[in-house]
Scaffold this motif. Structure first.
Motif, PDB file in Angstrom:
ATOM      1  N   THR A 115       1.369   7.076   4.242  1.00 24.21           N
ATOM      2  CA  THR A 115      -0.077   6.945   4.415  1.00 24.21           C
ATOM      3  C   THR A 115      -0.508   5.483   4.335  1.00 24.21           C
ATOM      4  O   THR A 115      -1.388   5.037   5.075  1.00 24.21           O
ATOM      5  CB  THR A 115      -0.823   7.767   3.343  1.00 24.21           C
ATOM      6  OG1 THR A 115      -0.531   9.154   3.532  1.00 24.21           O
ATOM      7  CG2 THR A 115      -2.323   7.550   3.422  1.00 24.21           C
ATOM      8  N   GLY A 116       0.128   4.723   3.446  1.00 23.15           N
ATOM      9  CA  GLY A 116      -0.164   3.298   3.340  1.00 23.15           C
ATOM     10  C   GLY A 116       0.167   2.555   4.619  1.00 23.15           C
ATOM     11  O   GLY A 116      -0.460   1.535   4.940  1.00 23.15           O
ATOM     12  N   GLY A 117       1.169   3.029   5.357  1.00 22.34           N
ATOM     13  CA  GLY A 117       1.479   2.436   6.645  1.00 22.34           C
ATOM     14  C   GLY A 117       0.360   2.642   7.644  1.00 22.34           C
ATOM     15  O   GLY A 117       0.020   1.741   8.431  1.00 22.34           O
ATOM     16  N   ALA A 118      -0.237   3.832   7.641  1.00 19.57           N
ATOM     17  CA  ALA A 118      -1.381   4.079   8.525  1.00 19.57           C
ATOM     18  C   ALA A 118      -2.554   3.186   8.158  1.00 19.57           C
ATOM     19  O   ALA A 118      -3.256   2.675   9.035  1.00 19.57           O
ATOM     20  CB  ALA A 118      -1.775   5.555   8.462  1.00 19.57           C
ATOM     21  N   ALA A 119      -2.787   2.995   6.857  1.00 20.69           N
ATOM     22  CA  ALA A 119      -3.836   2.064   6.425  1.00 20.69           C
ATOM     23  C   ALA A 119      -3.538   0.654   6.914  1.00 20.69           C
ATOM     24  O   ALA A 119      -4.434  -0.071   7.354  1.00 20.69           O
ATOM     25  CB  ALA A 119      -3.961   2.082   4.908  1.00 20.69           C
TER      26      ALA A 119
ATOM     27  N   LEU B 245       5.943  -1.766   8.173  1.00 18.71           N
ATOM     28  CA  LEU B 245       5.625  -0.337   8.169  1.00 18.71           C
ATOM     29  C   LEU B 245       6.868   0.439   7.751  1.00 18.71           C
ATOM     30  O   LEU B 245       7.889   0.372   8.417  1.00 18.71           O
ATOM     31  CB  LEU B 245       5.169   0.106   9.560  1.00 18.71           C
ATOM     32  CG  LEU B 245       3.979  -0.650  10.150  1.00 18.71           C
ATOM     33  CD1 LEU B 245       3.716  -0.201  11.586  1.00 18.71           C
ATOM     34  CD2 LEU B 245       2.730  -0.465   9.286  1.00 18.71           C
ATOM     35  N   VAL B 246       6.756   1.179   6.647  1.00 19.13           N
ATOM     36  CA  VAL B 246       7.891   1.909   6.082  1.00 19.13           C
ATOM     37  C   VAL B 246       7.599   3.399   6.146  1.00 19.13           C
ATOM     38  O   VAL B 246       6.619   3.865   5.550  1.00 19.13           O
ATOM     39  CB  VAL B 246       8.154   1.487   4.618  1.00 19.13           C
ATOM     40  CG1 VAL B 246       9.411   2.172   4.081  1.00 19.13           C
ATOM     41  CG2 VAL B 246       8.282  -0.030   4.502  1.00 19.13           C
ATOM     42  N   SER B 247       8.410   4.154   6.889  1.00 16.89           N
ATOM     43  CA  SER B 247       8.212   5.605   6.977  1.00 16.89           C
ATOM     44  C   SER B 247       6.751   5.924   7.267  1.00 16.89           C
ATOM     45  O   SER B 247       6.164   6.846   6.698  1.00 16.89           O
ATOM     46  CB  SER B 247       8.647   6.286   5.673  1.00 16.89           C
ATOM     47  OG  SER B 247       9.962   5.943   5.319  1.00 16.89           O
ATOM     48  N   SER B 248       6.165   5.176   8.169  1.00 16.83           N
ATOM     49  CA  SER B 248       4.715   5.124   8.309  1.00 16.83           C
ATOM     50  C   SER B 248       4.139   6.325   9.048  1.00 16.83           C
ATOM     51  O   SER B 248       4.691   6.792  10.047  1.00 16.83           O
ATOM     52  CB  SER B 248       4.331   3.844   9.053  1.00 16.83           C
ATOM     53  OG  SER B 248       2.940   3.756   9.226  1.00 16.83           O
ATOM     54  N   ALA B 249       2.989   6.784   8.562  1.00 17.34           N
ATOM     55  CA  ALA B 249       2.140   7.647   9.379  1.00 17.34           C
ATOM     56  C   ALA B 249       1.516   6.779  10.466  1.00 17.34           C
ATOM     57  O   ALA B 249       1.565   5.551  10.420  1.00 17.34           O
ATOM     58  CB  ALA B 249       1.061   8.290   8.520  1.00 17.34           C
ATOM     59  N   GLY B 250       0.931   7.423  11.469  1.00 20.49           N
ATOM     60  CA  GLY B 250       0.261   6.687  12.518  1.00 20.49           C
ATOM     61  C   GLY B 250       1.048   6.567  13.805  1.00 20.49           C
ATOM     62  O   GLY B 250       0.547   6.020  14.786  1.00 20.49           O
TER      63      GLY B 250
ATOM     64  N   VAL C 285       0.855  -1.189   0.000  1.00 25.92           N
ATOM     65  CA  VAL C 285       0.000   0.000   0.000  1.00 25.92           C
ATOM     66  C   VAL C 285       0.893   1.242   0.000  1.00 25.92           C
ATOM     67  O   VAL C 285       1.695   1.442   0.912  1.00 25.92           O
ATOM     68  CB  VAL C 285      -0.934   0.015   1.229  1.00 25.92           C
ATOM     69  CG1 VAL C 285      -1.945   1.152   1.095  1.00 25.92           C
ATOM     70  CG2 VAL C 285      -1.645  -1.327   1.398  1.00 25.92           C
ATOM     71  N   HIS C 286       0.737   2.073  -1.000  1.00 28.38           N
ATOM     72  CA  HIS C 286       1.632   3.209  -1.220  1.00 28.38           C
ATOM     73  C   HIS C 286       1.332   4.389  -0.299  1.00 28.38           C
ATOM     74  O   HIS C 286       0.309   4.438   0.385  1.00 28.38           O
ATOM     75  CB  HIS C 286       1.569   3.664  -2.675  1.00 28.38           C
ATOM     76  CG  HIS C 286       0.243   4.273  -3.066  1.00 28.38           C
ATOM     77  ND1 HIS C 286      -0.053   5.600  -2.868  1.00 28.38           N
ATOM     78  CD2 HIS C 286      -0.861   3.727  -3.652  1.00 28.38           C
ATOM     79  CE1 HIS C 286      -1.264   5.860  -3.323  1.00 28.38           C
ATOM     80  NE2 HIS C 286      -1.790   4.730  -3.799  1.00 28.38           N
ATOM     81  N   GLY C 287       2.219   5.360  -0.332  1.00 35.01           N
ATOM     82  CA  GLY C 287       2.048   6.579   0.452  1.00 35.01           C
ATOM     83  C   GLY C 287       1.204   7.603  -0.270  1.00 35.01           C
ATOM     84  O   GLY C 287       0.950   7.507  -1.471  1.00 35.01           O
ATOM     85  N   GLY C 288       0.740   8.590   0.476  1.00 32.77           N
ATOM     86  CA  GLY C 288      -0.065   9.653  -0.086  1.00 32.77           C
ATOM     87  C   GLY C 288       0.757  10.920  -0.237  1.00 32.77           C
ATOM     88  O   GLY C 288       1.400  11.374   0.699  1.00 32.77           O
ATOM     89  N   ALA C 289       0.775  11.473  -1.410  1.00 33.47           N
ATOM     90  CA  ALA C 289       1.491  12.712  -1.713  1.00 33.47           C
ATOM     91  C   ALA C 289       1.081  13.142  -3.111  1.00 33.47           C
ATOM     92  O   ALA C 289       0.438  12.364  -3.832  1.00 33.47           O
ATOM     93  CB  ALA C 289       3.008  12.501  -1.632  1.00 33.47           C
ATOM     94  N   PRO C 290       1.421  14.347  -3.541  1.00 28.74           N
ATOM     95  CA  PRO C 290       1.057  14.762  -4.889  1.00 28.74           C
ATOM     96  C   PRO C 290       1.561  13.779  -5.945  1.00 28.74           C
ATOM     97  O   PRO C 290       2.750  13.485  -6.022  1.00 28.74           O
ATOM     98  CB  PRO C 290       1.756  16.120  -5.039  1.00 28.74           C
ATOM     99  CG  PRO C 290       1.838  16.642  -3.641  1.00 28.74           C
ATOM    100  CD  PRO C 290       2.087  15.430  -2.789  1.00 28.74           C
TER     101      PRO C 290
END
Length: 282
Positions: free
Chosen positions: A110-114, A131-136, A37-42
């Motif tokens: 963002t994918g880490g938070a998911a 979890l990679v560079s994860s939010a949360g 699950v990928h991260g969220g960014a522009p």
């Protein structure tokens, strides 16, 4: 000779929980399922984050790289309630639609938070967690918002998006700026100005969905967990990894020096080896 895995050769769609999810799938059908699950960014989307890792991971796992709802070629639904819980519900349903009972889940940013939300809300579908560079998490000494978070928020706010602004974002995200090629800038810039992305993604110009605080629930994670970080991450500082180390019950942490947020890109071969070893170790 086996044909190389490409974005188009691995592309397909699956409907889960009423959302049409675009994904890339590669690897043996009978192998353990690995959901990335990928991260969220522009301009973020699944293959853009993990495309360079698919071939190596598919040698060991049935590897599925998704586009988050709102990103890439997945549906762009309005999200009611918490964003991470919504993603978790959709991906728990997706695992069932793929014919599996459980999956290893690898989430970045963002994918880490998911992935965390999946592990605490739907623990029955998560085998092991990466979890990679994860939010949360919770920053212990990094300012909030961080330098990188401010750059991401300003991408659409300080005038129209430009290639120069995308290059500045990518150079901030990675430690090794030589990896930021003209081709990479163009790819991510074009994705960032896609009209559907700008209307539907939280990092676009749409109305941001609510993001839940997940750090109070980290102790609920029962899955064996690997936390991976770059010391030079200017978006999510590695102090978040230290916090997770103290909160997740069955956890190990791997930190890379001279590495930013995008560990699967900057440290691709070492990252693939690390993840494969963790997921196959009994």
């Amino acid at each position: 000779m086996t044909d190389p895995l490409t974005a188009e050769s691995t592309s397909r769609y699956v409907e889960a929980a009423g959302v049409r999810i675009h994904l890339h799938e590669a690897g043996a059908t009978g192998a353990p399922l690995l959901l990335c699950v990928h991260g969220g960014a522009p301009g973020a989307y699944g293959w853009g984050n993990f495309g360079q890792n698919v071939e190596a991971l598919a040698a060991h796992f049935r590897t599925v790289v998704v586009d988050l709802p709102g990103y890439g070629r997945s549906d762009k639904p309005a999200i009611e309630g918490g964003r991470y819980g919504f993603y978790a519900r959709v991906f728990a349903a997706l695992i069932a639609e793929l014919g599996a009972e459980k999956a290893h889940v690898l989430g970045m940013a963002t994918g880490g938070a998911a992935a965390i939300a999946m592990a605490v809300d739907h623990p029955e579908v998560v085998e092991r967690l990466v979890l990679v560079s994860s939010a949360g998490g919770l920053p212990l000494f990094t300012p909030s918002p961080s330098e990188g978070q401010q750059v991401i928020r300003s991408y659409y706010q300080d005038g129209p998006p430009t290639r120069e602004r995308m290059r500045a974002y990518l150079e901030m995200m990675m430690h090794d700026r030589s990896l930021v090629t003209d081709e990479l800038v163009e790819e991510r810039f074009l994705a960032s100005v896609d009209p559907e992305f700008m209307a539907g993604a939280p990092e676009g110009r749409g109305t941001p969905a609510t993001t839940e605080q997940l750090w109070p629930r980290l102790h609920e994670i029962s899955a064996r967990t690997l936390v991976v970080w770059g010391r030079d991450n200017r978006v999510q500082g590695y102090d978040n990894a230290l916090f997770m180390l103290n909160r997740i019950p069955d956890v190990e942490v791997h930190l890379y020096g001279r590495t930013g947020l995008w560990v699967p890109f900057e440290r691709a071969r070492r990252f693939e080896s690390l993840v494969t070893g963790f997921l196959t170790d009994d």
